[in-house]
Design a protein around this motif. Structure first.
Motif, PDB file in Angstrom:
ATOM      1  N   PHE A 155       0.842  -1.208   0.000  1.00 28.33           N
ATOM      2  CA  PHE A 155       0.000   0.000   0.000  1.00 28.33           C
ATOM      3  C   PHE A 155       0.874   1.254   0.000  1.00 28.33           C
ATOM      4  N   TRP A 156       1.831   1.335   0.920  1.00 30.15           N
ATOM      5  CA  TRP A 156       2.668   2.535   1.046  1.00 30.15           C
ATOM      6  C   TRP A 156       3.552   2.724  -0.183  1.00 30.15           C
ATOM      7  N   LYS A 157       3.909   1.637  -0.840  1.00 27.21           N
ATOM      8  CA  LYS A 157       4.690   1.726  -2.082  1.00 27.21           C
ATOM      9  C   LYS A 157       3.884   2.466  -3.161  1.00 27.21           C
ATOM     10  N   LEU A 158       2.567   2.265  -3.166  1.00 21.74           N
ATOM     11  CA  LEU A 158       1.704   2.954  -4.135  1.00 21.74           C
ATOM     12  C   LEU A 158       1.722   4.472  -3.940  1.00 21.74           C
ATOM     13  N   LEU A 159       1.905   4.919  -2.700  1.00 19.67           N
ATOM     14  CA  LEU A 159       1.893   6.362  -2.399  1.00 19.67           C
ATOM     15  C   LEU A 159       3.257   7.029  -2.556  1.00 19.67           C
ATOM     16  N   GLU A 160       4.306   6.238  -2.716  1.00 18.93           N
ATOM     17  CA  GLU A 160       5.658   6.806  -2.828  1.00 18.93           C
ATOM     18  C   GLU A 160       5.808   7.879  -3.901  1.00 18.93           C
ATOM     19  N   PRO A 161       5.193   7.736  -5.068  1.00 15.12           N
ATOM     20  CA  PRO A 161       5.401   8.764  -6.100  1.00 15.12           C
ATOM     21  C   PRO A 161       4.834  10.143  -5.751  1.00 15.12           C
ATOM     22  N   TYR A 162       3.869  10.201  -4.827  1.00 14.19           N
ATOM     23  CA  TYR A 162       3.275  11.503  -4.486  1.00 14.19           C
ATOM     24  C   TYR A 162       4.273  12.282  -3.635  1.00 14.19           C
ATOM     25  N   PRO A 163       4.760  13.436  -4.122  1.00 17.98           N
ATOM     26  CA  PRO A 163       5.855  14.139  -3.443  1.00 17.98           C
ATOM     27  C   PRO A 163       5.485  14.815  -2.125  1.00 17.98           C
ATOM     28  N   ARG A 164       4.210  14.994  -1.843  1.00 19.96           N
ATOM     29  CA  ARG A 164       3.840  15.729  -0.637  1.00 19.96           C
ATOM     30  C   ARG A 164       3.188  14.854   0.428  1.00 19.96           C
ATOM     31  N   THR A 165       3.430  13.559   0.369  1.00 16.06           N
ATOM     32  CA  THR A 165       2.815  12.646   1.341  1.00 16.06           C
ATOM     33  C   THR A 165       3.163  13.042   2.768  1.00 16.06           C
ATOM     34  N   GLU A 166       4.437  13.195   3.073  1.00 14.90           N
ATOM     35  CA  GLU A 166       4.846  13.500   4.447  1.00 14.90           C
ATOM     36  C   GLU A 166       4.340  14.865   4.891  1.00 14.90           C
ATOM     37  N   ARG A 167       4.380  15.829   3.997  1.00 17.69           N
ATOM     38  CA  ARG A 167       3.907  17.175   4.340  1.00 17.69           C
ATOM     39  C   ARG A 167       2.406  17.136   4.649  1.00 17.69           C
ATOM     40  N   ALA A 168       1.638  16.441   3.817  1.00 14.74           N
ATOM     41  CA  ALA A 168       0.194  16.352   4.028  1.00 14.74           C
ATOM     42  C   ALA A 168      -0.124  15.619   5.325  1.00 14.74           C
ATOM     43  N   ARG A 169       0.593  14.537   5.574  1.00 12.65           N
ATOM     44  CA  ARG A 169       0.368  13.791   6.815  1.00 12.65           C
ATOM     45  C   ARG A 169       0.691  14.671   8.027  1.00 12.65           C
ATOM     46  N   GLY A 170       1.769  15.445   7.940  1.00  8.55           N
ATOM     47  CA  GLY A 170       2.121  16.363   9.024  1.00  8.55           C
ATOM     48  C   GLY A 170       1.047  17.420   9.241  1.00  8.55           C
ATOM     49  N   TYR A 171       0.513  17.934   8.161  1.00 11.49           N
ATOM     50  CA  TYR A 171      -0.548  18.941   8.247  1.00 11.49           C
ATOM     51  C   TYR A 171      -1.753  18.348   8.983  1.00 11.49           C
ATOM     52  N   LEU A 172      -2.173  17.163   8.555  1.00 13.46           N
ATOM     53  CA  LEU A 172      -3.334  16.520   9.181  1.00 13.46           C
ATOM     54  C   LEU A 172      -3.074  16.195  10.649  1.00 13.46           C
ATOM     55  N   GLU A 173      -1.856  15.767  10.981  1.00 18.00           N
ATOM     56  CA  GLU A 173      -1.512  15.504  12.381  1.00 18.00           C
ATOM     57  C   GLU A 173      -1.605  16.788  13.200  1.00 18.00           C
ATOM     58  N   GLY A 174      -1.182  17.897  12.615  1.00 14.58           N
ATOM     59  CA  GLY A 174      -1.276  19.189  13.295  1.00 14.58           C
ATOM     60  C   GLY A 174      -2.718  19.611  13.530  1.00 14.58           C
ATOM     61  N   VAL A 175      -3.571  19.351  12.550  1.00 15.79           N
ATOM     62  CA  VAL A 175      -4.992  19.677  12.695  1.00 15.79           C
ATOM     63  C   VAL A 175      -5.595  18.875  13.848  1.00 15.79           C
ATOM     64  N   VAL A 176      -5.232  17.615  13.937  1.00 13.08           N
ATOM     65  CA  VAL A 176      -5.748  16.749  15.000  1.00 13.08           C
ATOM     66  C   VAL A 176      -5.187  17.178  16.356  1.00 13.08           C
ATOM     67  N   ALA A 177      -3.910  17.522  16.405  1.00 17.62           N
ATOM     68  CA  ALA A 177      -3.263  17.864  17.675  1.00 17.62           C
ATOM     69  C   ALA A 177      -3.645  19.252  18.177  1.00 17.62           C
ATOM     70  N   GLY A 178      -3.950  20.172  17.285  1.00 17.21           N
ATOM     71  CA  GLY A 178      -4.208  21.557  17.655  1.00 17.21           C
ATOM     72  C   GLY A 178      -5.177  21.742  18.811  1.00 17.21           C
ATOM     73  N   PRO A 179      -6.352  21.151  18.746  1.00 15.87           N
ATOM     74  CA  PRO A 179      -7.318  21.358  19.843  1.00 15.87           C
ATOM     75  C   PRO A 179      -6.861  20.780  21.185  1.00 15.87           C
ATOM     76  N   ARG A 180      -5.901  19.858  21.157  1.00 20.27           N
ATOM     77  CA  ARG A 180      -5.432  19.241  22.403  1.00 20.27           C
ATOM     78  C   ARG A 180      -4.309  20.025  23.062  1.00 20.27           C
ATOM     79  N   LEU A 181      -3.791  21.030  22.370  1.00 25.92           N
ATOM     80  CA  LEU A 181      -2.692  21.825  22.940  1.00 25.92           C
ATOM     81  C   LEU A 181      -3.212  22.720  24.052  1.00 25.92           C
TER      82      LEU A 181
END
Length: 186
Positions: A155-181
């Protein structure tokens, strides 16, 4: 178009855009600039101390920001399905062909879901208004599930070509974490 200023400051002309722009200056506002739509009018709130040049720059910036937010929000199910087709073609060789792609309002704990047996993809309405690369990542993630249901190495091999995977995942993690700060002290 007209520009109006509060607190006795003369109005400063702004770059022409559809609808009216009203600039409101406030002596209480120190650093922040904000804007919102009020019907056909856009209201931009700025500190009273700003120069005319700063005002013009901030009005243009805020108008651009509002337009970008509105264009992302306006992407409907049809546009979402078109985007899925483009992403499948670009990153998955066109192999992921969903039968249905749509926004839903009943996903509050996940960003998207996929039912491979039906070929359906659903994205949470909470993604609307987020940066395009984030929506693309979630959409591509769900498209990859049409080819590989689990989250294993294939599955993760399929997503490798997308250049912003880590950035997008970080953004979403920040959205989830924000209200808990904890609240910021001022």
């Amino acid at each position: 178009m007209r520009a109006a200023a509060a607190a006795g400051a003369p109005p400063t002309p702004v770059q022409a855009r559809p609808g009216d722009v009203e600039v409101r200056r406030s002596a209480r506002r120190r650093r922040t600039v904000s804007a919102y739509r009020d019907g056909e009018r856009t209201v931009v709130l700025i500190p009273a101390r700003m120069s005319a040049a700063e005002e013009r720059r901030w009005v243009a910036t805020m108008l651009d920001k509002l337009e970008a937010q509105e264009s992302r929000r306006l992407m409907g199910d049809e546009e979402l399905a078109e985007r899925a087709g483009l992403l499948s073609e670009q990153y998955l060789g066109g192999r992921a062909v969903p039968s249905q792609v749509r926004w839903v309002t009943n996903q509050n704990t996940r960003w998207g879901s996929c039912t491979p047996s039906e070929g359906s993809i659903r994205l949470s309405h909470r993604l609307q208004g987020m940066p395009e690369y984030v929506v693309d990542y979630v959409l591509l993630h769900e498209l990859a599930h049409l080819l590989e249901p689990g989250h294993g190495p294939r599955f993760w091999k399929l997503l490798e070509p997308y250049p912003r995977t880590e950035r997008a995942r970080g953004y979403l993690e920040g959205v989830v974490a924000g209200p808990r700060l904890p609240p910021q002290k001022r």
